[in-house]
Design an enzyme around this catalytic site. Structure first.
Site, short mmCIF file in Angstrom:
data_model
loop_
_atom_site.label_atom_id
_atom_site.label_comp_id
_atom_site.label_asym_id
_atom_site.label_seq_id
_atom_site.Cartn_x
_atom_site.Cartn_y
_atom_site.Cartn_z
CE1 TYR A 98 38.08 -1.39 50.78
CE2 TYR A 98 39.87 -0.86 49.26
CZ TYR A 98 38.60 -0.62 49.74
OH TYR A 98 37.84 0.39 49.20
CD GLU A 140 38.08 2.13 46.45
OE1 GLU A 140 39.22 1.66 46.69
OE2 GLU A 140 37.13 2.06 47.25
#
Length: 397
Positions: A98, A140
């Site tokens: 990310y 996640e």
């Protein structure tokens, strides 16, 4: 929740940023793949990149998330985030990725919008990004923990069946000799294959078999792009993978999961290869002795192109209160005239309190959803699965 100062800035700049997101996402992917070519080779779907659908999905997700923060500041868009998180988990996305995305996304924003990106604007959209990213990381992480067998595992092909000229099913068993985690009806797995150019491309395929089996079964529709990016993995599976070969599979993921615990009437609607998760759901219902009403709806080009039609009919017949309705563009002689062409639910009874599950092309699902709402089905009770990038939000943005 977005801070008050950032919310005001995002509200003021959303039209400009939203209007430029298509160009921003294009520049983002160009920069990302220039710096990290291995991501395009071994992680991102090259077909979706070639067609531009991934860029549309990214732009739609960002705009949709930002708009939701403004309209519902005390509520997170968990349905959208959950769908993305399941897809990311099936690909093995890691938290540190990310930061890489952030670097190249904000470089693209600055490049496209130029001087309009003041420090205040950058800080506000940075807050939007990390709210979304951190929510996805948390979701996640939980999915990886629940899966147990995260990562890639070898599965041996024990059977392949040409269901139609364009659809082949593959039956697989664990090659490691250890039990695999069970799946829930409606879920999918990622399949990773090594292509002739050395790329290790990943695609998602719904699990066809009902839960409870030690085997996995997937249905693969061959895309007629051939070995070009749009059809390179399906072409590889159809032409190169035989019984005895090994495929790499992820653990099962996916948020289109059948909930039959409430005893509510169910409606399972599919079109084309969208039939695959519905077969898993129907198999589960038949195996568990489900007794509540079930309405089965399917649309296809022709009976010959209707993959898994025999199982569609067989499982429906095993249920005590179920009916199947099939629409074909090119029907066989004697097929009902009111079941020709596009799905029209005007003549189909839909019970009060129905929970609906949809899978197929986006125009099909939009049309069926609108008809179901018109028949009194609550929007919250209509669930869907998009094969490929989710463009529902992109088309609404």
């Amino acid at each position: 929740m977005l801070s008050e100062q950032s919310a005001a800035t995002v509200r003021a700049t959303l039209p400009a940023v939203g209007g430029a997101l298509g160009e921003i996402s294009e520049r983002f992917y160009e920069g990302l793949f220039a710096a990290h070519p291995e991501l395009l080779r071994d992680l991102f779907n090259r077909g979706n990149q070639a067609s531009g659908t991934q860029r549309q999905a990214l732009a739609g997700a960002i705009a949709g998330f930002a708009a939701h923060l403004l309209e519902h500041p005390d509520r997170r868009p968990d349905e959208m985030l959950g769908r993305i998180a399941h897809k990311h988990a099936s690909l093995g996305i890691a938290p540190e990725q990310y930061a890489v995305v952030h670097e190249h996304l904000f470089a693209a924003i600055a490049e496209v919008l130029g001087e309009a990106v003041t420090p205040e604007v950058a800080a506000a959209w940075d807050e939007v990004y990390w709210l979304m990213a951190n929510a996805l990381v948390a979701l996640e992480k939980r999915l990886y923990e629940e899966a147990g067998a995260a990562g890639w595992h070898p599965w041996e092909v024990v059977e392949r069946v040409a269901e139609t000229p364009d659809v082949t099913t593959f039956l697989l068993r664990p090659a490691e000799g250890t039990p695999a985690p069970d799946h829930r009806p409606g879920q999918y797995v990622s399949v990773r294959v090594e292509l002739p150019d050395g790329a290790r491309q990943i695609r998602q395929y719904s699990l066809v078999a009902a839960p409870g089996s030690a085997l996995r079964r997937i249905g693969v529709k061959r895309l007629h792009g051939g070995p070009s990016p749009e059809g390179e993995v399906s072409h590889h599976l159809h032409t190169r993978v035989e019984v005895g070969d090994t495929l790499e599979l992820s653990a099962p993921y996916g948020d289109l999961v059948l909930d039959d615990s409430t005893g509510a009437p169910l409606l399972l609607a599919s079109a084309g290869i969208g039939v695959t998760p519905m077969i898993s759901m129907l198999g589960h219902l038949a195996a568990t002795g489900h007794r509540a009403p079930v309405t089965v709806v399917h649309a296809d080009r022709s009976p010959a192109g209707h993959a898994l039609r025999a199982e569609h009919e067989e499982y429906t017949a095993k249920l005590p209160d179920a009916a199947a309705h099939f629409w074909y563009e090119r029907p066989e002689p004697g097929h009902p005239a009111d079941r020709t062409g596009l799905v029209d639910l005007s003549g189909v009874a839909v019970a009060s309190g129905t929970r609906a599950y949809l899978c197929g092309p986006l125009p099909f699902m939009r049309a069926v959803r609108a008809q179901l709402i018109g028949k009194g089905v609550a929007p919250a009770d209509i669930h869907y699965e998009v094969f490929g990038p989710d463009l529902w939000f992109a088309q609404d943005a």
